[in-house]
Write an enzyme that holds these catalytic residues in place. Structure first.
Site, mmCIF file in Angstrom:
data_model
loop_
_atom_site.group_PDB
_atom_site.id
_atom_site.type_symbol
_atom_site.label_atom_id
_atom_site.label_comp_id
_atom_site.label_asym_id
_atom_site.label_seq_id
_atom_site.Cartn_x
_atom_site.Cartn_y
_atom_site.Cartn_z
ATOM 1 N N ASP A 27 -26.626 -7.220 13.151
ATOM 2 C CA ASP A 27 -25.570 -8.104 13.656
ATOM 3 C C ASP A 27 -24.960 -9.035 12.608
ATOM 4 O O ASP A 27 -25.699 -9.678 11.844
ATOM 5 C CB ASP A 27 -26.128 -9.012 14.753
ATOM 6 N N PHE A 83 -33.238 -14.859 14.628
ATOM 7 C CA PHE A 83 -32.332 -13.928 15.297
ATOM 8 C C PHE A 83 -30.883 -14.427 15.219
ATOM 9 O O PHE A 83 -30.585 -15.463 14.640
ATOM 10 C CB PHE A 83 -32.762 -13.751 16.753
ATOM 11 N N GLU A 208 -26.144 -9.428 25.083
ATOM 12 C CA GLU A 208 -26.429 -9.996 23.770
ATOM 13 C C GLU A 208 -25.149 -10.544 23.140
ATOM 14 O O GLU A 208 -24.036 -10.236 23.575
ATOM 15 C CB GLU A 208 -27.015 -8.932 22.828
ATOM 16 N N TRP A 300 -27.264 1.283 18.535
ATOM 17 C CA TRP A 300 -28.719 1.239 18.584
ATOM 18 C C TRP A 300 -29.336 2.571 18.993
ATOM 19 O O TRP A 300 -30.554 2.762 18.839
ATOM 20 C CB TRP A 300 -29.179 0.131 19.526
#
Length: 495
Positions: A27, A83, A208, A300
């Protein structure tokens, strides 16, 4: 796929797309503009080619395609991994971290395992700050700024300043909905509302990487604007083989500083990109005159299994986001930023007659590894066209024209011998429907990717596809499989 070409590791880096210096990247994080520099942070595992302990990598640019790698900004510690998140300029020193001056403030999710089972973890929100334009970072001694709430998925803080209310707002992904928090000082956050329990697309994968911003509606005579809430939908491990994997949805509506009101509550899914490889998109904070965004160019379903040559992962080209009124309502559209066209030169295009009849038509043979293209065409009703871009038959755009609409699909080929890649990477998929008879196609082809923006009369489709092929220089061809097409113009540039 029978006869599909093998996927090869990219030994030459893309010329316009950002890649990490080595190791694994996913990301984009903390996109912020300050003192003439665009800051790109990213989820980074420098010591391996698969996902692992997450750091924040860091790079800066003044033109959105020449990137200078800087030292890692944030590293895991006893609180956990670092994260995804966001960054803002504290221009008035409201946080009290800069002695009345200004600085950069980054928000991230601390992710830590509970015991030895990686399926059991907790997440809380942390803050770090920098006085020197991001060259060094200090984790806030008062972390966490929002403690773990008692449920598992609680991550990816996006912080903005809401001018109408005079407060800061944080959007957080919480399972399969979004929470909004507010603060006056970037430190003390209060829960304001929740959104999405019964709206948008829900799979078994978590929501997300939210983003939240306001944009004017282009062409509006009354200065209309709308708020946009962007949400990534994570991988659905229990989904069917032909599922989209990870993808990006968005909502159009109004935001009053505490609550988001969806203009399209009955619309289950608005996709930001119809391709396979556009995820975790984030927009830059503090750009004064436009809304710029970058996404992770991967999915993913196969991200950890694609061919590699010392690094794995790339970002999309930066794009400008805008709102357009379409015959379906207000929608989020995109433009490639004009900075990308610097240092490119026109290429020779093959002459053509109009209309083009059934057959295989060579449009150009680019002698370059980076090509920007634009093509305008008008197919006759009932026509089927296949546009093969620089990567030949491995990346194709398929157009099927009706009386006043055109169905758009795409095909990607290739195999690697890895089951996960071979199941999910190749295939033909429907992208959507454009209005009108005239179609405008813009694209960039670089090592490892094709990015396309396809325009009808009012609607737009975005298709982003990763590719893993040796950098051959394939011709651009248009196959008229049925009917005919009037080719209005074509231009190609190379860099």
């Amino acid at each position: 796929m029978t006869g599909a070409p093998p996927l090869e590791a990219l030994t030459q880096r893309p010329l316009r797309h950002f890649t990490p210096p080595q190791g694994w990247m996913n990301d984009p994080n903390g996109l912020v503009y300050h003192d003439g520099e665009y800051h790109l942070f990213y989820q980074y595992h420098p010591d391996n080619l698969v996902w692992g302990p997450m750091h924040w990598g860091h790079a800066v640019s003044r033109d959105l395609y020449h990137w200078q790698h800087l030292p890692i900004a944030l590293t895991p510690d006893e609180d956990g991994m670092c994260f995804s998140g966001s960054a803002v300029v504290d221009g008035h020193g409201v946080s009290g971290l800069f002695d009345g001056g200004e600085g950069l403030v980054a928000f991230y999710t601390a992710h830590r395992f509970i015991g030895d089972d990686e399926a059991h973890y907790e997440q809380e929100q942390h803050l770090a700050w920098s006085r020197d334009n991001g060259r060094s970072w200090h984790k806030y001694v008062g972390n966490p700024i929002i403690a773990a709430p008692g449920f598992r998925d609680f991550r990816d803080p996006k912080v903005i300043y809401h001018e109408q209310s005079g407060r800061w707002v944080m959007a957080l992904a919480c399972g399969q909905h979004i929470r909004f928090y507010t603060a006056d000082n970037l430190l003390d956050w209060q829960l304001a509302s929740e959104f999405g329990h019964d709206q948008g697309c829900h799979t078994n994968g978590p929501w997300e990487c939210p983003d939240l911003f306001e944009l004017p509606v282009e062409g509006s005579s009354h200065g209309a604007s709308r708020w946009v809430l962007v949400v990534g939908v994570g991988i659905d491990h229990d989904g069917p083989q032909d599922s989209m994997g990870s993808f990006t949805q968005y909502f159009i509506g109004h935001f009053d500083g505490e609550r988001f009101h969806n203009d399209n509550p009955d619309e289950p899914l608005l996709l930001m990109d119809q391709g396979r490889d556009f995820y975790a998109v984030q927009s830059f904070s503090d750009v004064p005159d436009r809304r710029l965004a970058i996404a992770w160019l991967n999915n993913w379903q196969y991200a950890g299994h694609t061919p590699e040559a010392g690094w794995r992962g790339a970002m999309t080209l930066p794009r400008e986001l805008y709102l357009a009124a379409t015959d379906h309502g207000i929608r989020l559209h995109q433009r490639f930023v004009p900075e990308l066209a610097r240092s490119v030169s026109p290429l020779e295009v093959a002459p053509f007659d109009a209309p083009l009849k059934e057959g295989h038509h060579l449009l150009a043979t680019p002698g370059a590894d980076l090509v920007r293209g634009a093509l305008t065409l008008e197919p006759a009703a009932g026509s089927r066209l296949v546009l093969s871009l620089q990567q030949g038959t491995q990346q194709q755009l398929i157009l099927c024209a009706g009386d006043d609409t055109t169905e758009v699909a795409y095909r990607r080929e290739g195999h690697s011998g890895v089951t996960r890649v071979d199941q999910h990477f190749p295939g033909e998929r429907r992208a959507g429907e454009l209005d009108g008879r005239q179609i405008r196609i813009q694209w960039w082809v670089d090592h490892g990717s094709v990015e396309m923006l396809i325009h009808g009369r009012t609607r737009q489709l975005s298709i982003t596809l990763a590719g893993f092929l040796l950098p051959h220089r394939y011709p651009v061809t248009l196959s008229v499989q049925s009917g005919s097409v009037h080719l209005i113009d074509i231009s190609l540039d190379a860099g």
